[in-house]
Design an enzyme around this catalytic site. Structure first.
Site, PDB file in Angstrom:
ATOM      1  N   CYS A   8       0.864  -1.180   0.000  1.00  0.00           N
ATOM      2  CA  CYS A   8       0.000   0.000   0.000  1.00  0.00           C
ATOM      3  C   CYS A   8       0.899   1.228   0.000  1.00  0.00           C
ATOM      4  CB  CYS A   8      -0.990  -0.012   1.170  1.00  0.00           C
ATOM      5  SG  CYS A   8      -0.280   0.247   2.810  1.00  0.00           S
ATOM      6  N   ASN A  11       2.444   1.592   4.250  1.00  0.00           N
ATOM      7  CA  ASN A  11       2.698   0.337   4.967  1.00  0.00           C
ATOM      8  C   ASN A  11       2.393   0.459   6.454  1.00  0.00           C
ATOM      9  OD1 ASN A  11       5.434  -1.921   5.651  1.00  0.00           O
ATOM     10  ND2 ASN A  11       3.400  -2.468   4.966  1.00  0.00           N
ATOM     11  N   CYS A  13      -1.375   0.856   7.332  1.00  0.00           N
ATOM     12  CA  CYS A  13      -2.802   0.529   7.487  1.00  0.00           C
ATOM     13  C   CYS A  13      -3.191  -0.750   6.735  1.00  0.00           C
ATOM     14  CB  CYS A  13      -3.682   1.690   7.018  1.00  0.00           C
ATOM     15  SG  CYS A  13      -3.573   3.190   8.006  1.00  0.00           S
ATOM     16  N   ARG A  14      -3.315  -0.633   5.420  1.00  0.00           N
ATOM     17  CA  ARG A  14      -3.875  -1.732   4.633  1.00  0.00           C
ATOM     18  C   ARG A  14      -2.935  -2.911   4.443  1.00  0.00           C
ATOM     19  NH1 ARG A  14      -5.304   1.729  -0.459  1.00  0.00           N
ATOM     20  NH2 ARG A  14      -3.359   2.672   0.242  1.00  0.00           N
ATOM     21  N   SER A  15      -1.710  -2.656   3.993  1.00  0.00           N
ATOM     22  CA  SER A  15      -0.815  -3.788   3.701  1.00  0.00           C
ATOM     23  C   SER A  15      -0.377  -4.529   4.960  1.00  0.00           C
ATOM     24  CB  SER A  15       0.372  -3.373   2.835  1.00  0.00           C
ATOM     25  OG  SER A  15       1.137  -2.360   3.419  1.00  0.00           O
ATOM     26  N   ASP A 125      -8.245   3.587   1.608  1.00  0.00           N
ATOM     27  CA  ASP A 125      -7.217   3.842   2.618  1.00  0.00           C
ATOM     28  C   ASP A 125      -7.867   4.385   3.900  1.00  0.00           C
ATOM     29  OD1 ASP A 125      -5.005   4.484   4.111  1.00  0.00           O
ATOM     30  OD2 ASP A 125      -3.940   5.440   2.448  1.00  0.00           O
TER      31      ASP A 125
END
Length: 156
Positions: A8, A11, A13-15, A125
């Site tokens: 993401c 690095n 939140c999402r990934s 995000d």
């Protein structure tokens, strides 16, 4: 060993959420000796930081371990180390492709492409929206489908 990298922007939140969720699913399937998991960001703003508090909170709520996950930036050799590079949105794909000619040729997929009814969509995000629960649901389903895809393709 099959290597999976989630990517993401920062690095945090999402990934890292996807890394923790996918790692948990790999462990539950007894495939830790066959699949390794990592995550990275295309930007360098949060290097060395743990996941965002919202990510940590939703992972805790779902009893998913995120021990050892720290933000790192994608590197040129990631394209040769990882067979599956899974981006969270279109801008992540563009950023990866701009890194090198190797990334331009790499098989980079978006996580939601593994969910037929969400194919082409982006994982929003939550750093900006705060919608960590909705993002967790997308990531969780995407990781289920990704694992099924890898198991079938790699025959494991």
């Amino acid at each position: 060993m099959i290597h999976v990298l989630f990517v993401c922007l920062g690095n945090i939140c999402r990934s890292p959420m996807a890394e923790a969720v996918f790692r948990s699913k790999v462990r539950s399937a007894g495939l830790e000796d066959k699949i390794s998991v990592d995550s990275a960001g295309t930007g360098d703003w949060h290097l060395g930081e743990p996941p965002h508090e919202g990510t940590r909170s939703i992972l805790k709520q779902n009893a998913i371990d995120y021990t050892g996950i720290r933000a790192r930036q994608t590197k040129a050799d990631d394209v040769t180390r990882f067979q599956y590079i899974i981006a969270m949105d279109d801008s992540n794909v563009r950023n990866l492709k701009s890194l090198s000619e190797d990334f331009q040729k790499a098989n980079v997929s978006k996580l939601l492409d593994f969910i037929p009814e969400r194919k082409g969509g982006d994982v929003q995000d939550p750093y900006y929206t705060g919608n960590f629960e909705e993002v967790f649901d997308m990531v969780n389903e995407g990781c289920d489908r990704l694992l099924a895809y890898i198991r079938e393709k790699e025959r494991i």
